[in-house]
Design an enzyme around this catalytic site. Structure first.
Site, PDB file in Angstrom:
ATOM      1  N   SER A 180      58.023  27.965  40.856  1.00  0.00           N
ATOM      2  CA  SER A 180      59.184  27.260  40.325  1.00  0.00           C
ATOM      3  C   SER A 180      60.461  27.757  41.003  1.00  0.00           C
ATOM      4  O   SER A 180      60.550  27.755  42.229  1.00  0.00           O
ATOM      5  CB  SER A 180      59.205  27.461  38.800  1.00  0.00           C
ATOM      6  OG  SER A 180      60.107  26.623  38.190  1.00  0.00           O
ATOM      7  N   ASP A 348      51.950  18.357  37.288  1.00  0.00           N
ATOM      8  CA  ASP A 348      53.321  18.881  37.242  1.00  0.00           C
ATOM      9  C   ASP A 348      54.297  17.781  37.652  1.00  0.00           C
ATOM     10  O   ASP A 348      54.503  17.510  38.835  1.00  0.00           O
ATOM     11  CB  ASP A 348      53.436  20.092  38.180  1.00  0.00           C
ATOM     12  CG  ASP A 348      54.818  20.752  38.149  1.00  0.00           C
ATOM     13  OD1 ASP A 348      55.719  20.218  37.492  1.00  0.00           O
ATOM     14  OD2 ASP A 348      54.964  21.806  38.793  1.00  0.00           O
ATOM     15  N   HIS A 381      53.767  21.804  34.577  1.00  0.00           N
ATOM     16  CA  HIS A 381      54.451  22.770  35.443  1.00  0.00           C
ATOM     17  C   HIS A 381      54.015  24.220  35.176  1.00  0.00           C
ATOM     18  O   HIS A 381      53.865  25.019  36.104  1.00  0.00           O
ATOM     19  CB  HIS A 381      55.961  22.613  35.236  1.00  0.00           C
ATOM     20  CG  HIS A 381      56.781  23.552  36.045  1.00  0.00           C
ATOM     21  ND1 HIS A 381      56.701  23.624  37.409  1.00  0.00           N
ATOM     22  CD2 HIS A 381      57.707  24.486  35.676  1.00  0.00           C
ATOM     23  CE1 HIS A 381      57.546  24.550  37.854  1.00  0.00           C
ATOM     24  NE2 HIS A 381      58.155  25.086  36.821  1.00  0.00           N
TER      25      HIS A 381
HETATM   26  N1  LIG Z   1      57.982  28.650  31.765  1.00  0.00           N
HETATM   27  C1  LIG Z   1      58.639  29.066  32.962  1.00  0.00           C
HETATM   28  C2  LIG Z   1      58.814  27.912  33.847  1.00  0.00           C
HETATM   29  C3  LIG Z   1      60.148  27.620  34.378  1.00  0.00           C
HETATM   30  O1  LIG Z   1      60.040  27.017  35.620  1.00  0.00           O
HETATM   31  C4  LIG Z   1      59.876  29.840  32.639  1.00  0.00           C
HETATM   32  O2  LIG Z   1      60.296  29.829  31.487  1.00  0.00           O
HETATM   33  O3  LIG Z   1      60.410  30.530  33.496  1.00  0.00           O
END
Ligand SMILES: N[C@@H](CCO)C(=O)O
Ligand SMILES: CC(=O)SCCNC(=O)CCNC(=O)[C@H](O)C(C)(C)COP(=O)(O)OP(=O)(O)OC[C@H]1O[C@@H](n2cnc3c(N)ncnc32)[C@H](O)[C@@H]1OP(=O)(O)O
Length: 401
Positions: A180, A348, A381
């Site tokens: 991410s 995702d 995601h």
């Molecule tokens: N669940 C993750 C995904 C964020 O991209 C976070 O809270 O960092």
């Protein structure tokens, strides 16, 4: 071999064992994209494994929006985990409280194999878990920065990571990896410091978030800023914090981290307390509502609202083509020398496989070495946190090449 962790602790198989977050004060200020300069910058970090005498086995792991430096092992100093969704007991009963957010990926024999690599994990610039951020004290005023903290970008985060690694005597990375926003940092490293990165592992990431991603982030930030307890960003020390707004922001965010199918499979239209509706507008009637409230409740206990705003803004500003290539991704990636591994997940929709494919195609067009894998998985995601077993062989093979 130099051990940066001191004597090897007793550890369970596959675990880096007990770990402690440490802190480095950078000797020089960081000049930011916004034109401002941050002085007295501190970076929170953890290390796992052993640094080779040549210092050529370093993997930097970068975290996503709500992570921190505690990526692996069991924290010796804290039970405060970034794994919101995990209960106190895991499947083997050993407990997950205090486990790092990517513990399944970092350790002996794991994807980022600490028998071979010296893995370094930092809390990003603007963070709230030990690295300088909006809740840190502004040396010019003696009070927390709040919203006086400068707006930071992914490039600023990478600049800070580079300066921090220099304090450890590390000038070059065998690899930089993350999911991410962590993947954005990894890609940025390859563009910003091409001669300092051997390989990039960018998982569930993108070169630029699409309009819907920008929109959901905007809603989350607005939820925080419209909470009267936000107080223009200067809530530190007032006894009030925008927890209600941040809870809503996390609920919105969490929905974007899951797929529609995963939510249907897991909760459907199930009611939380009974088979009968209770005719309430305030209580969490559906299981999915109750789950989101739970996620919000655990999140506000561990995270700072201003860090949410700054980090969310940084990931929405990130746009490799616009920042480095006058709109052309190929131009932005022209200078990359690192081998690149891209992993995306079929479900995702926030960081879709098509975004990684754009990067793959641009690199292929430039004749650069790149591998791209789409893992067919249903959770959305957050697959990069959940599908550890399926990412592991891909990453191990890539790092062995
Ligand atoms: N669940 C993750 C995904 C964020 O991209 C976070 O809270 O960092
Ligand atoms: C990404 C980085 O770089 S670092 C940051 C990583 N950490 C995060 O993103 C934290 C937020 N994300 C999560 O928690 C994600 O759900 C994951 C991916 C990390 C974990 O996923 P899972 O293991 O599937 O956890 P899950 O989503 O099932 O959540 C379980 C929790 O929900 C609770 N829960 C489940 N159903 C309900 C319900 N109907 N009502 C209320 N609570 C519920 C469980 O009791 C459990 O609570 P506990 O953690 O307090 O024990």
């Amino acid at each position: 071999m130099i051990s940066a962790m001191g004597p090897a602790p007793t550890r369970a198989a596959g675990s880096v064992g007990p770990v402690e977050t440490r802190y480095a004060d950078l000797p020089d200020p960081i000049d930011l994209d916004c034109g401002r300069r941050l002085t007295q910058v501190r970076v929170a970090y953890e290390t796992y494994g052993t640094l080779s005498p040549e210092r050529d086995n370093v993997i930097l792991v970068c975290h996503a929006l709500s992570g921190d430096a505690h990526a692996a092992g069991r924290s010796a100093t804290s039970t405060d985990s970034t794994r919101d969704g995990f209960g106190a007991e895991d499947r083997d009963g050993a407990g997950t409280q205090g486990l790092g957010w990517w513990d399944g990926m970092i350790g002996p024999g794991k994807a980022f194999d600490t028998d071979r690599f010296f893995v370094v994990s930092t809390n990003l610039l603007g963070g709230c878990r030990g690295t300088t951020g909006p809740s840190s004290v502004n040396p010019e005023t003696g009070r927390p920065y709040g919203s006086d903290f400068p707006v930071v970008t992914v490039a600023d985060m990478v600049r800070t990571e580079r300066a921090f690694l220099a304090t450890l005597g590390i000038e070059r990375l065998a690899a930089v990896a993350g999911g991410s926003l962590g993947g954005m940092q990894a890609l940025q490293w390859a563009v910003q410091y091409p001669d300092r990165v051997g390989a990039v592992v960018a998982i569930a990431s993108t070169h630029a978030l699409h309009a819907q991603g920008l929109a959901w982030n905007a809603i989350a930030r607005d939820a925080i800023m419209r909470d009267p307890d936000w107080q223009g960003g200067h809530y530190h020390g007032t006894g009030r914090a925008p927890s209600a707004g941040m809870g809503v922001a996390r609920m919105v965010g969490h929905v974007t981290y899951l797929s529609s199918d995963a939510m249907t499979d897991r909760f459907g239209r199930g009611l939380q307390s009974s088979d009968d509706v209770r005719y309430t507008i305030t209580d969490a009637e559906f299981q999915v509502e109750s789950y989101l409230r739970h996620q919000a409740g655990t999140f506000v206990k561990r995270f700072d609202a201003n860090t949410y705003l700054y980090t969310s803004r940084a990931l929405t500003y990130f746009d490799l083509a616009r920042q480095h290539g006058d709109g052309s991704l190929a131009k932005a990636l022209e200078g990359v020398t690192a081998r690149t591994l891209l992993i995306a997940f079929s479900s995702d929709w926030l960081y879709p496989p098509s975004a990684s494919r754009d990067v793959e195609e641009a690199l292929l067009g430039l004749g650069k070495p790149v591998e791209f894998h789409v893992i067919d998985a249903p959770y959305g995601h957050d697959c990069f946190l959940l599908e550890e077993a399926r990412q592991t062989p891909i990453i191990r093979r890539f790092l062995s090449a």
